[in-house]
Design a protein around this motif. Structure first.
Motif, PDB file in Angstrom:
ATOM      1  N   GLY A 151      20.103  26.765  55.361  1.00 47.77           N
ATOM      2  CA  GLY A 151      20.381  28.173  55.293  1.00 47.77           C
ATOM      3  C   GLY A 151      22.208  28.223  54.743  1.00 47.77           C
ATOM      4  N   ALA A 152      22.397  29.454  54.173  1.00 53.32           N
ATOM      5  CA  ALA A 152      23.788  29.559  53.501  1.00 53.32           C
ATOM      6  C   ALA A 152      23.993  28.662  52.553  1.00 53.32           C
ATOM      7  CB  ALA A 152      24.697  29.633  54.582  1.00 53.32           C
ATOM      8  N   GLY A 153      22.822  28.002  51.789  1.00 52.87           N
ATOM      9  CA  GLY A 153      23.159  27.139  50.561  1.00 52.87           C
ATOM     10  C   GLY A 153      23.262  25.827  51.111  1.00 52.87           C
ATOM     11  N   ARG A 154      23.037  25.302  52.275  1.00 51.68           N
ATOM     12  CA  ARG A 154      23.219  23.855  52.902  1.00 51.68           C
ATOM     13  C   ARG A 154      22.101  23.579  53.576  1.00 51.68           C
ATOM     14  NH1 ARG A 154      28.716  23.299  55.720  1.00 51.68           N
ATOM     15  NH2 ARG A 154      27.791  21.335  56.188  1.00 51.68           N
ATOM     16  N   GLU A 155      21.843  22.358  53.534  1.00 54.27           N
ATOM     17  CA  GLU A 155      21.036  21.627  54.675  1.00 54.27           C
ATOM     18  C   GLU A 155      21.613  20.740  55.402  1.00 54.27           C
ATOM     19  OE1 GLU A 155      16.335  20.063  54.697  1.00 54.27           O
ATOM     20  OE2 GLU A 155      17.387  19.953  52.822  1.00 54.27           O
ATOM     21  N   VAL A 156      21.461  20.804  56.705  1.00 59.54           N
ATOM     22  CA  VAL A 156      22.136  19.976  57.735  1.00 59.54           C
ATOM     23  C   VAL A 156      21.089  18.974  58.542  1.00 59.54           C
ATOM     24  CG1 VAL A 156      24.415  21.156  57.346  1.00 59.54           C
ATOM     25  CG2 VAL A 156      22.954  21.597  59.131  1.00 59.54           C
ATOM     26  N   GLU A 157      21.603  17.946  59.002  1.00 62.50           N
ATOM     27  CA  GLU A 157      20.726  17.311  59.811  1.00 62.50           C
ATOM     28  C   GLU A 157      21.022  17.655  61.388  1.00 62.50           C
ATOM     29  OE1 GLU A 157      23.348  13.225  60.211  1.00 62.50           O
ATOM     30  OE2 GLU A 157      21.637  13.175  59.106  1.00 62.50           O
ATOM     31  N   ILE A 158      20.309  17.531  62.297  1.00 61.50           N
ATOM     32  CA  ILE A 158      20.687  17.840  63.605  1.00 61.50           C
ATOM     33  C   ILE A 158      19.936  16.734  64.391  1.00 61.50           C
ATOM     34  CG2 ILE A 158      18.678  19.568  63.962  1.00 61.50           C
ATOM     35  CD1 ILE A 158      20.674  20.987  66.075  1.00 61.50           C
ATOM     36  N   GLY A 159      20.659  15.989  65.330  1.00 62.41           N
ATOM     37  CA  GLY A 159      19.858  15.061  66.193  1.00 62.41           C
ATOM     38  C   GLY A 159      19.714  13.849  65.410  1.00 62.41           C
ATOM     39  N   ALA A 160      20.225  13.561  64.491  1.00 61.00           N
ATOM     40  CA  ALA A 160      19.764  12.164  63.594  1.00 61.00           C
ATOM     41  C   ALA A 160      19.641  10.905  64.445  1.00 61.00           C
ATOM     42  CB  ALA A 160      20.637  12.190  62.658  1.00 61.00           C
ATOM     43  N   PHE A 161      20.526  10.975  65.587  1.00 57.73           N
ATOM     44  CA  PHE A 161      20.730   9.822  66.342  1.00 57.73           C
ATOM     45  C   PHE A 161      19.550   9.578  67.554  1.00 57.73           C
ATOM     46  CE2 PHE A 161      23.720  13.155  67.350  1.00 57.73           C
ATOM     47  CZ  PHE A 161      23.237  13.608  68.678  1.00 57.73           C
ATOM     48  N   LEU A 162      18.848  10.698  67.873  1.00 62.27           N
ATOM     49  CA  LEU A 162      17.708  10.649  68.725  1.00 62.27           C
ATOM     50  C   LEU A 162      16.509   9.837  68.370  1.00 62.27           C
ATOM     51  CD1 LEU A 162      17.382  14.668  69.383  1.00 62.27           C
ATOM     52  CD2 LEU A 162      18.628  13.003  70.814  1.00 62.27           C
ATOM     53  N   SER A 163      15.731   9.435  69.023  1.00 64.28           N
ATOM     54  CA  SER A 163      14.506   8.665  69.047  1.00 64.28           C
ATOM     55  C   SER A 163      13.590   9.501  68.317  1.00 64.28           C
ATOM     56  CB  SER A 163      14.012   8.037  70.126  1.00 64.28           C
ATOM     57  OG  SER A 163      13.444   8.903  70.950  1.00 64.28           O
ATOM     58  N   GLU A 164      12.301   9.033  67.556  1.00 63.14           N
ATOM     59  CA  GLU A 164      11.507   9.731  67.063  1.00 63.14           C
ATOM     60  C   GLU A 164      10.589  10.908  67.933  1.00 63.14           C
ATOM     61  OE1 GLU A 164       7.225   8.964  64.713  1.00 63.14           O
ATOM     62  OE2 GLU A 164       8.376   7.346  64.937  1.00 63.14           O
ATOM     63  N   ASP A 165      10.266  10.610  69.194  1.00 61.31           N
ATOM     64  CA  ASP A 165       9.590  11.299  69.974  1.00 61.31           C
ATOM     65  C   ASP A 165      10.766  12.363  70.466  1.00 61.31           C
ATOM     66  OD1 ASP A 165       7.244  10.189  70.062  1.00 61.31           O
ATOM     67  OD2 ASP A 165       7.884   8.882  71.817  1.00 61.31           O
TER      68      ASP A 165
END
Length: 184
Positions: A151-165
């Motif tokens: 949104g607002a012209g950007r894409e950001v990651e969230i929780g990249a350090f979490l496990s797959e589940d």
């Protein structure tokens, strides 16, 4: 977390703590701002660190017992202590690198994500939740089930350090919260 395992939820001063490495604040009303805090796992607490260093020291010293009273002991002892110091440094460095905190503030008219990095500046992103999109990249991300906000012209990651589940669970909970606050 295994599929079908019960989730542990504990309420503490307006924040819901769970067995996941993230916590939601509990809003007093449905119109209030809710906050999500995410952090990496800490599998080695301070007592565990001390026990591991002591056990490593003991195991390194056992072979040296046969060398007591010889000059050879003084030749090998510095290398043993360098190995122990290297282990101590590696564990402390890993702990420092995991001091990441992501805080997502979610309200009816704003969405704000702040990532507190262990070294370097904070990273921020904000958007109107009406225009924000929560995306789970099944296989296209750097890891499976990679979660991003756009949104607002950007894409950001969230929780990249979490496990797959954990990323799957985060995606389900976050999409539910976003759906509830976004007007139809």
């Amino acid at each position: 977390m295994p599929i079908g395992a019960p989730r542990l939820n504990i309420r503490c001063e307006g924040i819901i703590l769970s067995d996941m490495p993230y916590a939601w604040s509990e809003p007093p009303s449905s119109d209030a701002v809710v906050e999500l805090r995410l952090w990496p796992h800490n599998s080695l607490p301070a007592k565990g660190f001390a026990a591991f260093i002591l056990a490593t020291f003991t195991l390194i010293c056992i072979p040296l017992l046969g060398l007591l009273g010889t000059v050879l002991l003084w030749g090998l002892l510095p290398f043993a202590m360098i190995a122990l110091g290297g282990m101590w440094y590696a564990l402390r460095r890993n702990e420092a690198d995991r001091k990441i905190l992501e805080v997502l503030t979610l309200g009816r008219d704003h969405m704000h994500l702040v990532r507190h990095n262990p070294q370097g500046p904070e990273q921020e992103w904000q958007c109107n939740p009406y225009w924000a999109k929560l995306i789970m990249h099944q296989k296209d991300g750097p890891v499976p089930h990679y979660v991003t906000l756009s949104g607002a012209g950007r894409e950001v990651e969230i929780g990249a350090f979490l496990s797959e589940d954990e990323r799957k669970s985060l995606y389900a909970e976050l999409s539910d919260r976003m759906r509830r606050i976004t007007p139809p």
